[in-house]
Scaffold this active site. Structure first.
Site: not given
Ligand code: PGA
Length: 256
Positions: A10, A12, A95, A97, A170, A176, A216
């Site tokens: 992903n 983003k 997601h 976000e 998640e 992140g 992460s």
């Molecule tokens: P990350 O993000 O691996 O940077 O923690 C995962 C995601 O948001 O899909």
């Protein structure tokens, strides 16, 4: 039948179409063996076409979002038909976000899932609790309401098309942040999601639907996550932006 691992990148809001092309050339040169796992790259909309044309067909391409509407006066939105025409195989839906920053509700996400499934694409449907939810012991309650709120309205469609659904667990506090859920926390949540899916869609779907972990994930922590019985892959943000690190995640994770 064992569930086939699925690893998705992903990106983003990162990488222009030109940067995406360079990434794909490097990633393709690493020579992922397509027999070990499903691999999907989800760039921004503007790079879907260049990613699709730069990768071998054995690697899937996914959008990070798509509209609940089919067409019309929705300035700035992208329909599922537009996504499908780029050759995409997958769409990420819900997601955290999108839920938090764009107020996407379970009901809206249900409509989006419906569009993706009826169009014949695969949905990666994200669920997960916040740190406050976890500290208040509400993890299962939150996962249940996210799953029920979006899957229940489309149960009859999913009952025959659940192979088009992947869930991504998640935990929001692990995205992140560098904080990975412990393997026990992740396995517990995945097990709970799987039993909820069995309750909603029957035991065959419960056993067959793949559940990715996200938050992460890195080349050095993916192995222990993938060793858990209910973890079938990873949805990778930050560590997927570098082709070699995404490649190592797939290689280490799929060999588990
Ligand atoms: P990350 O993000 O691996 O940077 O923690 C995962 C995601 O948001 O899909």
């Amino acid at each position: 039948m064992p569930r086939r691992p699925i690893f998705a990148a992903n990106w983003k809001m990162n990488k222009t179409a030109r940067e995406a092309k360079l990434y794909c050339a490097e990633f393709s040169a690493l020579g992922i063996d397509p027999s070990i796992a499903d691999v999907v790259i989800c760039p921004p909309f503007t790079a879907l076409d260049s990613v699709r044309t730069s990768l071998p067909q054995t690697i899937g391409v996914g959008a990070q979002n798509s509209s609940n509407h089919l067409s019309g006066a929705f300035t700035g939105e992208i329909s599922i038909g537009m996504v499908a025409e780029t050759g995409c195989s997958h769409v990420i839906v819900g997601h955290s976000e999108r839920r938090a920053l764009f107020n996407e509700s379970p009901a809206l996400l249900s409509e989006k899932l419906d569009r993706v499934i009826e169009c014949g694409l695969h949905a990666i449907f994200c669920v997960g609790e916040t740190l406050a939810d976890r500290e208040a012991n509400l993890t299962q309650q939150v996962l249940l309401s996210q799953l029920q709120g979006s899957l229940k309205p489309i149960l009859s469609e999913l009952s025959t098309r659940w192979t088009q659904l992947t869930i991504a667990y998640e935990p929001v506090w692990a995205i992140g942040t560098g904080k990975v859920a412990t393997v026990d926390q992740a396995q517990d949540a995945h097990h709970f999601i799987r039993s909820t899916l069995s309750g909603l869609l029957g035991p065959q779907a419960g056993k067959g639907i793949r559940i990715q972990y996200g938050g992460s994930v890195k080349p050095d922590n993916v192995k222990e996550l993938m060793a858990q019985p209910d973890i079938d892959g990873a949805l990778v943000g930050g560590a997927s932006l570098d082709p070699r690190s995404f490649y190592e995640i797939i290689k280490n994770g799929a060999s588990q």
